[in-house]
Design a protein around this motif. Structure first.
Motif, PDB file in Angstrom:
ATOM      1  N   LEU A  15     -11.114   4.024  -3.546  1.00  0.00           N
ATOM      2  CA  LEU A  15     -11.450   2.517  -3.198  1.00  0.00           C
ATOM      3  C   LEU A  15     -11.029   1.723  -4.247  1.00  0.00           C
ATOM      4  O   LEU A  15     -10.577   0.570  -4.032  1.00  0.00           O
ATOM      5  CB  LEU A  15     -12.779   1.893  -3.175  1.00  0.00           C
ATOM      6  CG  LEU A  15     -13.763   2.155  -1.685  1.00  0.00           C
ATOM      7  CD1 LEU A  15     -15.124   1.484  -1.650  1.00  0.00           C
ATOM      8  CD2 LEU A  15     -12.736   2.200  -1.146  1.00  0.00           C
TER       9      LEU A  15
ATOM     10  N   ASP B 191      -8.044  -1.915   4.410  1.00  0.00           N
ATOM     11  CA  ASP B 191      -7.397  -0.243   4.005  1.00  0.00           C
ATOM     12  C   ASP B 191      -9.203   0.195   3.620  1.00  0.00           C
ATOM     13  O   ASP B 191      -9.453   1.039   3.884  1.00  0.00           O
ATOM     14  CB  ASP B 191      -6.416  -0.548   3.499  1.00  0.00           C
ATOM     15  CG  ASP B 191      -5.918   0.367   4.082  1.00  0.00           C
ATOM     16  OD1 ASP B 191      -6.011   0.164   5.180  1.00  0.00           O
ATOM     17  OD2 ASP B 191      -4.611   0.121   3.805  1.00  0.00           O
ATOM     18  N   ARG B 192      -9.765  -0.687   2.337  1.00  0.00           N
ATOM     19  CA  ARG B 192     -11.244  -0.626   2.046  1.00  0.00           C
ATOM     20  C   ARG B 192     -12.683   0.042   2.846  1.00  0.00           C
ATOM     21  O   ARG B 192     -13.428   0.785   3.400  1.00  0.00           O
ATOM     22  CB  ARG B 192     -11.765  -1.100   1.127  1.00  0.00           C
ATOM     23  CG  ARG B 192     -10.565  -1.201  -0.478  1.00  0.00           C
ATOM     24  CD  ARG B 192     -11.092  -1.647  -1.222  1.00  0.00           C
ATOM     25  NE  ARG B 192     -11.473  -3.429  -1.034  1.00  0.00           N
ATOM     26  CZ  ARG B 192     -10.591  -4.188  -1.284  1.00  0.00           C
ATOM     27  NH1 ARG B 192      -9.081  -4.267  -1.879  1.00  0.00           N
ATOM     28  NH2 ARG B 192     -10.800  -5.470  -1.318  1.00  0.00           N
TER      29      ARG B 192
ATOM     30  N   GLN C 176       0.763  -1.168   0.225  1.00  0.00           N
ATOM     31  CA  GLN C 176      -0.116  -0.029  -0.015  1.00  0.00           C
ATOM     32  C   GLN C 176       0.488   1.545   0.024  1.00  0.00           C
ATOM     33  O   GLN C 176       0.573   2.320  -0.972  1.00  0.00           O
ATOM     34  CB  GLN C 176      -1.197   0.198   1.234  1.00  0.00           C
ATOM     35  CG  GLN C 176      -2.110   1.142   1.300  1.00  0.00           C
ATOM     36  CD  GLN C 176      -3.411   1.133  -0.402  1.00  0.00           C
ATOM     37  OE1 GLN C 176      -3.610  -0.276  -0.296  1.00  0.00           O
ATOM     38  NE2 GLN C 176      -3.256   1.986  -0.977  1.00  0.00           N
TER      39      GLN C 176
ATOM     40  N   GLU D  53     -18.647  -5.059   1.134  1.00  0.00           N
ATOM     41  CA  GLU D  53     -17.931  -4.060   1.938  1.00  0.00           C
ATOM     42  C   GLU D  53     -18.790  -3.227   2.647  1.00  0.00           C
ATOM     43  O   GLU D  53     -18.652  -2.574   3.331  1.00  0.00           O
ATOM     44  CB  GLU D  53     -16.827  -3.317   1.221  1.00  0.00           C
ATOM     45  CG  GLU D  53     -15.566  -4.772   0.974  1.00  0.00           C
ATOM     46  CD  GLU D  53     -14.634  -4.320   0.252  1.00  0.00           C
ATOM     47  OE1 GLU D  53     -13.574  -5.473  -0.499  1.00  0.00           O
ATOM     48  OE2 GLU D  53     -14.799  -2.740  -0.656  1.00  0.00           O
TER      49      GLU D  53
ATOM     50  N   ARG E  43      -8.747   7.481   4.744  1.00  0.00           N
ATOM     51  CA  ARG E  43      -8.376   6.348   5.608  1.00  0.00           C
ATOM     52  C   ARG E  43      -8.408   6.693   7.903  1.00  0.00           C
ATOM     53  O   ARG E  43      -8.989   6.494   8.163  1.00  0.00           O
ATOM     54  CB  ARG E  43      -7.549   5.652   5.992  1.00  0.00           C
ATOM     55  CG  ARG E  43      -7.752   4.428   4.685  1.00  0.00           C
ATOM     56  CD  ARG E  43      -6.318   4.041   4.269  1.00  0.00           C
ATOM     57  NE  ARG E  43      -5.245   4.807   3.532  1.00  0.00           N
ATOM     58  CZ  ARG E  43      -3.658   4.457   3.001  1.00  0.00           C
ATOM     59  NH1 ARG E  43      -3.524   3.472   3.074  1.00  0.00           N
ATOM     60  NH2 ARG E  43      -3.479   5.340   2.211  1.00  0.00           N
TER      61      ARG E  43
ATOM     62  N   ARG F  51      -9.177  -5.508   2.261  1.00  0.00           N
ATOM     63  CA  ARG F  51      -9.967  -5.258   2.592  1.00  0.00           C
ATOM     64  C   ARG F  51     -10.168  -4.461   3.755  1.00  0.00           C
ATOM     65  O   ARG F  51     -11.409  -3.221   3.573  1.00  0.00           O
ATOM     66  CB  ARG F  51     -10.829  -6.763   2.770  1.00  0.00           C
ATOM     67  CG  ARG F  51     -12.175  -6.275   2.807  1.00  0.00           C
ATOM     68  CD  ARG F  51     -12.695  -7.715   3.279  1.00  0.00           C
ATOM     69  NE  ARG F  51     -14.057  -7.915   3.890  1.00  0.00           N
ATOM     70  CZ  ARG F  51     -15.487  -8.091   3.060  1.00  0.00           C
ATOM     71  NH1 ARG F  51     -15.369  -7.542   1.368  1.00  0.00           N
ATOM     72  NH2 ARG F  51     -16.535  -7.750   3.790  1.00  0.00           N
TER      73      ARG F  51
ATOM     74  N   HIS G 222      -7.324  -1.733  -6.773  1.00  0.00           N
ATOM     75  CA  HIS G 222      -7.938  -3.714  -6.378  1.00  0.00           C
ATOM     76  C   HIS G 222      -8.983  -2.745  -7.594  1.00  0.00           C
ATOM     77  O   HIS G 222      -9.521  -1.409  -7.707  1.00  0.00           O
ATOM     78  CB  HIS G 222      -8.646  -3.051  -5.022  1.00  0.00           C
ATOM     79  CG  HIS G 222      -9.349  -4.547  -4.904  1.00  0.00           C
ATOM     80  ND1 HIS G 222      -9.140  -6.043  -4.550  1.00  0.00           N
ATOM     81  CD2 HIS G 222     -10.688  -4.956  -4.788  1.00  0.00           C
ATOM     82  CE1 HIS G 222     -10.224  -6.731  -3.942  1.00  0.00           C
ATOM     83  NE2 HIS G 222     -11.262  -6.502  -4.526  1.00  0.00           N
TER      84      HIS G 222
ATOM     85  N   LEU H  65      -7.604   1.414  -2.999  1.00  0.00           N
ATOM     86  CA  LEU H  65      -6.943   0.662  -1.652  1.00  0.00           C
ATOM     87  C   LEU H  65      -6.778  -0.972  -1.923  1.00  0.00           C
ATOM     88  O   LEU H  65      -7.551  -1.493  -1.889  1.00  0.00           O
ATOM     89  CB  LEU H  65      -8.067   1.341  -0.619  1.00  0.00           C
ATOM     90  CG  LEU H  65      -7.985   2.572  -0.278  1.00  0.00           C
ATOM     91  CD1 LEU H  65      -8.674   2.985   0.590  1.00  0.00           C
ATOM     92  CD2 LEU H  65      -6.603   2.732   0.237  1.00  0.00           C
TER      93      LEU H  65
ATOM     94  N   ALA I 120     -16.249   2.292  -7.609  1.00  0.00           N
ATOM     95  CA  ALA I 120     -15.014   1.031  -7.950  1.00  0.00           C
ATOM     96  C   ALA I 120     -14.860   0.821  -9.025  1.00  0.00           C
ATOM     97  O   ALA I 120     -16.080   0.721  -9.947  1.00  0.00           O
ATOM     98  CB  ALA I 120     -15.653  -0.452  -6.773  1.00  0.00           C
TER      99      ALA I 120
ATOM    100  N   HIS J   2     -13.267  -4.615  -8.490  1.00  0.00           N
ATOM    101  CA  HIS J   2     -14.990  -5.116  -7.393  1.00  0.00           C
ATOM    102  C   HIS J   2     -14.999  -5.391  -8.599  1.00  0.00           C
ATOM    103  O   HIS J   2     -15.083  -5.035  -9.270  1.00  0.00           O
ATOM    104  CB  HIS J   2     -15.411  -3.456  -6.841  1.00  0.00           C
ATOM    105  CG  HIS J   2     -14.407  -3.396  -5.907  1.00  0.00           C
ATOM    106  ND1 HIS J   2     -13.705  -2.647  -5.291  1.00  0.00           N
ATOM    107  CD2 HIS J   2     -14.893  -3.447  -4.556  1.00  0.00           C
ATOM    108  CE1 HIS J   2     -13.148  -2.459  -4.546  1.00  0.00           C
ATOM    109  NE2 HIS J   2     -14.100  -3.074  -3.343  1.00  0.00           N
TER     110      HIS J   2
END
Length: 291
Positions: A145, A153-154, A23, A224, A122, A151, A214, A148, A175, A216
């Protein structure tokens, strides 16, 4: 802090998948990418680029505004240069934009119609932000999102948005879909093993220009958002099934206007049709903060 699913080709052809995105590296790449050192202009993407941009912008604005009362106080987290904040502020909404890239915050602040501050999705209580509980009628996450990797961190970013939004208020989180890498042209950049890895795990390759962490699917985004404390979550396909094709159409092309109208018609009609949101490049989860 937004993007396009195809923003960044320029890979080597040998992509690293599923090895655990660091990250801190992503955060540094976000700074470089959105500060313009790669030549990328996020504002132009939605305003003067391809025919996809207006479809994404118009639909996002429509879906958000359906949930806002007159004069609502709106937090735009990852709001980049203010491409969404500015029209909301122009129409009487009280907007605070937060973005981690100082250059984008400065550009957003130049609008003069809303406040813009540097900050991280965050930790909205960090020094310089100091955002308390229940301060806003709505919080938007139209980009964080994407960047990140975990999961955890999201969920942290989503929970912060929930925390600062009043009970009964709205959180909307965008996303990039797993199909977007292919629909937007990724099939030309990646080989079949990479396609499978994106579709199964949502892990972005390490060596593309865009600092994705990421991808989705609609079910994952809904899960989430719900776990973060939102009720009655609905996931919309933003551009609809025609959005990917419009990446290939210049905004000034003679046919662009008609194709944009047609794409918007499809996107509106099929916004929540099961299976169809995942055919968009972007999906938007909208939920209510529980009492």
């Amino acid at each position: 802090m937004e993007h396009s699913a195809q923003d960044g080709g320029g890979g080597t052809g040998q992509h690293a998948w599923g090895t655990g995105t660091d990250q801190r590296t992503v955060d540094l790449r976000v700074q470089e990418y959105y500060a313009g050192r790669t030549g990328w202009d996020e504002h132009a993407r939605l305003t003067t680029g391809t025919a996809q941009g207006p479809v994404e912008h118009i639909r996002t604005q429509e879906l958000i505004r359906q949930r806002l009362g007159p004069g609502a106080r709106v937090l735009d987290v990852g709001g980049a240069t203010g491409v969404h904040a500015a029209p909301l502020a122009d129409d009487g909404y009280d907007v605070l934009l937060v973005d981690p890239v100082a250059g984008q915050v400065a550009r957003a602040g130049a609008h003069g119609t809303f406040e813009a501050r540097v900050g991280d999705a965050r930790d909205l209580s960090a020094e310089g932000l100091d955002l308390g509980d229940d301060e806003f009628d709505a919080a938007l996450l139209l980009g964080p999102l994407y960047h990140l990797a975990t999961r955890e961190d999201r969920l942290l970013a989503l929970r912060e948005a929930v925390r600062v939004t009043r009970p009964g208020g709205t959180v909307a989180a965008a996303a990039i879909t797993r199909l977007a890498a292919l629909v937007g042209g990724g099939y030309e950049l990646f080989g079949p093993p990479a396609w499978q890895a994106v579709l199964e795990h949502g892990v972005a390759p390490d060596d593309i220009a865009f600092p994705a962490a990421h991808f989705h699917d609609a079910a994952e985004l809904a899960a989430e958002a719900t776990e973060a404390g939102l009720a009655d979550v609905v996931v919309h396909g933003v551009e609809g099934p025609a959005g990917g094709a419009l990446e290939r159409v210049a905004l000034d092309a003679p046919e662009a206007s008609g194709l944009i109208d047609a794409a918007l018609t499809l996107a509106r009609a099929l916004s929540t049709t099961p299976g169809v949101p995942d055919m968009s490049q972007h999906i938007l989860a909208i939920g209510t903060v529980a009492p």
